[in-house]
Design an enzyme around this catalytic site. Structure first.
Site, PDB file in Angstrom:
ATOM      1  N   CYS A  20     -16.760  34.217  13.370  1.00  0.00           N
ATOM      2  CA  CYS A  20     -17.043  32.979  12.674  1.00  0.00           C
ATOM      3  C   CYS A  20     -17.978  33.104  11.447  1.00  0.00           C
ATOM      4  O   CYS A  20     -17.605  33.772  10.409  1.00  0.00           O
ATOM      5  CB  CYS A  20     -17.416  31.813  13.705  1.00  0.00           C
ATOM      6  SG  CYS A  20     -16.865  30.379  12.789  1.00  0.00           S
ATOM      7  N   GLU A  32     -12.418  31.784  18.110  1.00  0.00           N
ATOM      8  CA  GLU A  32     -13.740  31.872  18.775  1.00  0.00           C
ATOM      9  C   GLU A  32     -13.795  30.885  20.153  1.00  0.00           C
ATOM     10  O   GLU A  32     -13.419  29.426  20.265  1.00  0.00           O
ATOM     11  CB  GLU A  32     -14.811  31.510  18.022  1.00  0.00           C
ATOM     12  CG  GLU A  32     -16.273  31.569  18.233  1.00  0.00           C
ATOM     13  CD  GLU A  32     -17.073  31.103  17.254  1.00  0.00           C
ATOM     14  OE1 GLU A  32     -18.339  31.320  17.089  1.00  0.00           O
ATOM     15  OE2 GLU A  32     -16.566  30.285  16.110  1.00  0.00           O
ATOM     16  N   LYS A  53     -22.717  37.868  17.971  1.00  0.00           N
ATOM     17  CA  LYS A  53     -22.741  37.163  16.774  1.00  0.00           C
ATOM     18  C   LYS A  53     -23.940  37.436  16.067  1.00  0.00           C
ATOM     19  O   LYS A  53     -25.167  36.997  16.741  1.00  0.00           O
ATOM     20  CB  LYS A  53     -22.298  35.696  17.123  1.00  0.00           C
ATOM     21  CG  LYS A  53     -22.238  35.000  15.531  1.00  0.00           C
ATOM     22  CD  LYS A  53     -21.511  33.851  16.140  1.00  0.00           C
ATOM     23  CE  LYS A  53     -21.240  32.787  14.753  1.00  0.00           C
ATOM     24  NZ  LYS A  53     -20.803  31.661  15.203  1.00  0.00           N
TER      25      LYS A  53
END
Length: 287
Positions: free
Chosen positions: A155, A45, A118
Site C-alpha cells: 500500500c 491488503e 511494510k
C-alpha cells in the site's frame, strides 16, 4: 526453471464479513484466477477483515497473530500448492509483542518463503496505521519464486519511488502492491484514484518493470474504497484492470524474455549516479 511467460492476476472484492467468509471469498477468486491461467495471484491488503486502522481501537490488536502457524497463511499455502500459484498473503502480524503490517510470500509448492514488513506507515484521518503498526524492519526484498523474481511492497509503500527502485535494483521482474485505499474522510471531494495509479505507472516506466496493484471495494464506515486494481506493462500501458466497484479478477500475460531485452536496451541502471544521491538518505529538510 521458470517459464518465459508470466501470467499475473489481481483480485478485487468487498471485505466486510467475518474472517472465514472473507478468506473463502479470496480463495474462490484465487481459484478463478488460476483457472484463467494465472501463476501469480495478488490479493488486497489485510484481506481477512474490514480495514480496521480507520480508527484507533485497542481491541483491534486481538486480530494480530504470529506468522508461524498463522491459520490464513497455512490455508493459502495449501491453496498455492494445489493450484501451483504464488500467493503474497497480507496479514496483521504480532512478533514478540510488536505489531506489523506484514506480507508472507507463499511459493507455488506451498512453501512459505518469508515475511516482508511494510516499510512506510501512513498516519491521518481514516488511515491511523501508526497506532497499530511499527515501521517494518525487513528492508525491501525480492522473492525468487517458481514463477519469477517478485518485488512486493504494501500500500503506502507504492507512493515512494525509492521502494520501486530498490526492488528493481535487487532484481525484481515485476512489482506487486496489495492495497487498501479509498476516499479521504476530511476531504470527501478529493479523489486520489488517478494519482494513485499514475505514481505506480511511473515506477513501471522508470524501472522498466510491469506493476500490479490489488485494492478492495465497498464502503466501510467512513471510507469508500475505489477498487480500480490493475496490471500495467513496463511502458506503463494498461494490460488489465477492474472498475471502481467491480468484484472479480483481472489477468495479464507477460513475456519475461522480452522484458529482459527491453531492460538491457534502456540504461536506467547503468547511468545511475549513486554518489549524487546522498540527499535521499537525509531526514533533515534542505535549506
Amino acid at each position: 526453471m521458470t517459464d518465459a511467460r508470466l501470467e499475473i492476476a489481481v483480485v478485487q472484492c468487498e471485505l466486510q464479513a467475518s474472517r472465514d467468509v472473507n478468506v473463502s471469498r479470496i480463495e474462490a477468486l484465487v481459484r478463478e484466477a488460476a483457472g484463467r491461467g494465472a501463476r501469480v495471484v495478488l490479493t488486497p491488503e489485510l484481506f481477512e477483515g474490514r480495514y480496521f486502522p480507520q480508527a484507533k481501537d485497542q481491541n483491534a490488536f486481538d486480530l494480530a497473530a504470529p506468522a508461524e502457524g498463522h491459520p490464513t497463511i497455512q490455508r493459502m499455502q495449501r491453496l498455492a500448492k494445489e493450484l501451483a500459484v504464488v500467493l503474497p498473503v497480507s496479514f496483521f502480524e504480532e512478533a514478540d509483542g510488536v505489531y506489523y503490517n506484514s506480507l508472507a510470500v507463499v511459493d507455488a509448492d506451498g512453501a512459505a518463503l518469508g515475511v516482508y514488513r511494510k516499510s512506510h506507515i501512513p498516519d491521518g484521518p481514516g488511515y491511523e496505521e501508526k497506532f497499530y503498526f511499527r515501521p517494518g524492519n525487513t528492508g525491501f526484498r525480492v522473492w525468487s519464486t517458481r514463477h519469477g523474481e517478485l518485488g512486493i511492497g504494501v500500500c503506502w509503500d507504492q507512493w515512494f519511488p525509492e521502494t520501486a527502485r530498490a526492488m528493481a535494483l535487487l532484481g525484481a521482474e515485476v512489482l506487486l502492491y496489495p492495497t487498501a485505499i479509498g476516499t479521504e474522510p476530511t476531504t470527501p471531494g478529493e479523489d486520489s484514484k488517478d494519482p494513485w495509479r499514475r505514481v505506480m505507472v511511473g515506477h513501471a516506466v522508470a524501472n522498466a518493470v510491469p506493476v500490479a496493484a490489488a485494492n478492495r471495494i465497498g464502503t466501510e464506515a467512513g471510507l469508500a474504497f475505489y477498487g480500480s486494481s490493475f496490471i500495467c506493462d513496463h511502458r506503463g500501458e494498461m494490460l488489465a484492470e477492474l472498475g471502481r466497484n467491480e468484484e472479480g479478477v483481472a489477468v495479464a500475460t507477460l513475456d519475461r524474455d522480452a522484458l529482459r531485452k527491453y531492460r538491457s536496451n534502456w540504461d536506467f541502471f547503468r547511468d545511475r549516479r549513486p554518489e549524487l544521491y546522498g540527499v535521499l538518505s537525509r531526514n533533515e529538510p534542505l535549506e
